[in-house]
Design an enzyme around this catalytic site. Structure first.
Site, PDB file in Angstrom:
ATOM      1  CG  LEU A  31     108.016  14.658 -24.565  1.00  0.00           C
ATOM      2  CD1 LEU A  31     107.171  13.689 -23.738  1.00  0.00           C
ATOM      3  CD2 LEU A  31     108.019  16.034 -23.899  1.00  0.00           C
ATOM      4  CG  ASP A  34     116.350  17.886 -28.530  1.00  0.00           C
ATOM      5  OD1 ASP A  34     116.105  19.027 -28.103  1.00  0.00           O
ATOM      6  OD2 ASP A  34     115.639  17.306 -29.370  1.00  0.00           O
TER       7      ASP A  34
END
Ligand code: MEV
Length: 334
Positions: free
Chosen positions: A105, A150
């Protein structure tokens, strides 16, 4: 629990935030300049910077590191300070947040952008492009050869398309949607998974066709988002999970989470991020709670996240730290 205020001189501390992210489509392929879709989460990491002696701490996670101390987090901190031309001996940073780490995540990117923005702000530097470049240096310390997706999602917090040669472009999502995010409980290692895909591609040139297909699926996903076609997006999630399995980055736990989600009414589910461990995402309109319940019954933590809206994630398991942060960052807890 709220930490006590920093004891600071000068202008006082500056707090900045980095979003967690999910990759909706195109992970791994994005390393080879294919398009990919990412979405920022409202879960994330905050960093507070102020005068100090080069220490990085996260009291909630029992983390204490020093710039350049040889740990991954210490090296990443040093890289940020060096890019910002800030004397390491004169700044301290405190971290906190609610993002599960090593779960696919984007915790390292969230940390990097939060630290870089906080340090840039407290030293009166450009908190935009320069802070982004500093956070990118930290990502190289953590992951070797990151594509940059990311960091782009951690910095934007929105839904967007990323391509290495083009950068991040926000996507106008027609209707917000709820994602179920399921945690495998197995720590992912982005660098190892990216290296494994590279070796597979070097040895077996046909793998390039899988990578190109994953990029095409991401582009189709972008148009599904713009049309508000959630059914099509769900089908594309399933195709993407198959392609990622072909790249050998799925795992028994990730496959189990995907199958449980489909069994509970999800219209599509896939691993997200580097794989090997980490998380899956599922689209299950009207059946989100069924999916979370199925996962919970099998021992997996999960939460819901809103994509394409400014609403806060509704976390059923508000902390859900998959791996203790210090270990995730390459240091031991003290
Ligand atoms: C990791 O979140 C995404 C990968 O595509 C690696 C990268 O893009 O740097 C697996």
């Amino acid at each position: 629990m709220r930490d006590a205020p920093l004891d600071l001189h000068g202008d006082g501390p500056r707090r900045a935030f980095g979003h967690g992210k999910v990759i909706l489509l195109g992970e791994h392929a994005v390393v080879y300049d294919q398009p990919a879709l990412g979405a920022g989460l409202s879960l994330g990491v905050w960093a507070e910077a102020g005068d100090g002696t080069g220490e990085l701490t996260a009291s909630g996670w029992n983390l204490r590191a020093r710039a350049g101390d040889g740990t991954a987090i210490g090296q990443a901190f040093a890289a940020i300070l060096s890019r910002l031309e800030v004397d390491a001996a004169k700044v301290d940073v405190r971290l906190g947040g609610d993002l599960p780490t090593r779960a696919g995540l984007g915790s390292s990117a969230a940390i990097g952008i939060a630290v870089a923005r906080a340090v840039a702000a407290v030293r009166g530097k450009d908190a935009g492009a320069l802070a982004l470049a500093a956070a990118a240096d930290a990502e190289v310390v953590f992951h070797g050869t990151p594509s940059g997706i990311d960091l782009a999602a951690a910095s934007s917090g929105q839904v967007g398309r990323f391509q290495k040669s083009v950068g991040w472009r926000p996507i106008a999502v027609l209707q917000p949607m709820t994602l179920c995010v399921g945690l495998s409980g197995v720590a992912r290692d982005t660098r190892a998974q990216v290296d494994a895909v590279r070796r597979l591609r070097d040895r077996t040139p046909q793998v390039q066709a899988v990578i190109v297909a994953a990029g095409a699926v991401a582009l189709a996903g972008e148009s599904a988002l713009e049309r508000g076609d959630i059914d099509e997006l769900g089908r594309l999630f399933d195709v993407a999970h198959g392609l990622l399995a072909a790249l050998r980055v799925s795992s028994p736990e990730l496959d189990t989470l995907v199958h449980l989600a489909r069994g509970a009414g999800a219209i599509g589910a896939k691993l997200t991020g580097a794989g090997g461990g980490g998380a899956v995402i599922a689209l299950a309109p009207g059946h989100e709670r069924d999916v979370l319940a199925k996962w919970a019954a099998a021992g997996f933590k999960g939460f819901m996240a809103q994509i394409g809206s400014s609403r806060r994630d509704s976390s059923l398991d508000p902390v859900g730290i998959a791996t203790p942060l210090p270990r995730a960052l390459g240091v031991e807890a003290r």
